[in-house]
Motif scaffolding. Structure first.
Motif, PDB file in Angstrom:
ATOM      1  N   ASN A 147       0.829  -1.201   0.000  1.00  0.00           N
ATOM      2  CA  ASN A 147       0.000   0.000   0.000  1.00  0.00           C
ATOM      3  C   ASN A 147       0.868   1.256   0.000  1.00  0.00           C
ATOM      4  O   ASN A 147       0.592   2.218  -0.734  1.00  0.00           O
ATOM      5  N   GLN A 199      -8.837  -1.701  -1.401  1.00  0.00           N
ATOM      6  CA  GLN A 199      -8.245  -2.299  -2.588  1.00  0.00           C
ATOM      7  C   GLN A 199      -9.141  -2.117  -3.809  1.00  0.00           C
ATOM      8  O   GLN A 199      -8.649  -1.894  -4.930  1.00  0.00           O
ATOM      9  N   HIS A 202      -8.325   1.175  -5.039  1.00  0.00           N
ATOM     10  CA  HIS A 202      -7.045   1.133  -5.748  1.00  0.00           C
ATOM     11  C   HIS A 202      -7.261   0.701  -7.209  1.00  0.00           C
ATOM     12  O   HIS A 202      -6.764   1.331  -8.149  1.00  0.00           O
TER      13      HIS A 202
END
Length: 256
Positions: A147, A199, A202
């Motif tokens: 991350n 995520q 992301h």
């Protein structure tokens, strides 16, 4: 493990490296609570404790003042700052704003192939971690590493040294790091859910950059930063949450 003198590149300035090490160690002392909020920083004691001269200690103190961990006293010297919840919210919001700008410019200007490949590699590695049956300490550590790399690459994606430098500055603000709240609630049943949502964001921001959707990429990163705000509120709600938050002793609780 901290680097030794022999680990440093031959061309590195020894005085500069001493300052960096002093700064890192002082930050640890503050975040761990060994130097409490409101405590005056004992410069001479630090010289002895850190085993360096006064010059790198003074330089480190100035840098930590720039980071916002210390306040300068009118008569000279420094004290450890205390942070209100609003201070932390503002720092997180500022990071989200700058990362959103980086994502928008990456989409509008085009993201370099090397940086894009790095972002996708981070996505793949985090996906592998989240596919595990249990999210243990090793998984959390792996998530934090990938991350952190994802966010560093995003800062580069805009192709703007100015924006990258400003993001690098803002993430040094107390509690503004992308990994500042990753371990909050780590033992709770919903711990995986938060990581899965992050995520998914992301993935979405990388897709928006590839599709040249600047406004969407910017909005996603600003929303992404707000996960940290929710984790802050979660941490402040319970004693267990506070114990999982590095530097919790620096926070002034509302109504305290």
């Amino acid at each position: 493990m901290a680097a030794t003198v022999h680990d440093l590149p031959p061309t590195e300035d020894p005085a500069a490296s001493q300052t960096v090490r002093a700064q890192a160690r002082l930050r640890e002392l503050i975040v761990s609570g060994e130097l409490a909020p409101g405590a005056r920083i004992p410069e001479l004691t630090l010289v002895e404790r850190l085993g360096v001269s006064r010059t790198p200690v003074r330089a480190a103190l100035l840098r930590l003042q720039e980071e916002g961990l210390l306040e300068a006293l009118p008569g000279g010297g420094f004290v450890v700052r205390e942070f209100g919840e609003a201070d932390i919210h503002d720092a997180i919001e500022l990071r989200g704003t700058l990362e959103g700008l980086a994502a928008r410019l990456a989409a509008e200007r085009g993201c370099g192939a090397v940086v894009l490949a790095g972002l996708r590699d981070c996505l793949d590695r985090i996906d592998e971690l989240l596919a595990r049956e249990a999210i243990d300490d090793e998984s959390f550590a792996g998530y934090a590493a990938h991350n952190g790399r994802f966010h560093r690459l995003l800062a580069e994606a805009a192709g703007s040294p100015t924006i990258r430098r400003q993001i690098e500055r803002v993430v040094t603000l107390p509690f503004a790091s992308p990994n500042g709240f990753v371990r909050v609630g780590a033992g709770a049943p919903a711990a995986r859910d938060t990581l899965v949502i992050a995520q998914a964001q992301h993935h979405a921001v990388v897709e928006a950059i590839v599709q040249r959707e600047g406004a969407r990429a910017e909005s996603l990163m600003r929303e992404h930063a707000r996960i940290a705000r929710g984790k802050l509120d979660e941490a402040l709600a319970t004693q267990q949450g506070l114990q999982s938050l590095p530097g919790a002793g620096l926070i002034r609780r509302a109504g305290r």
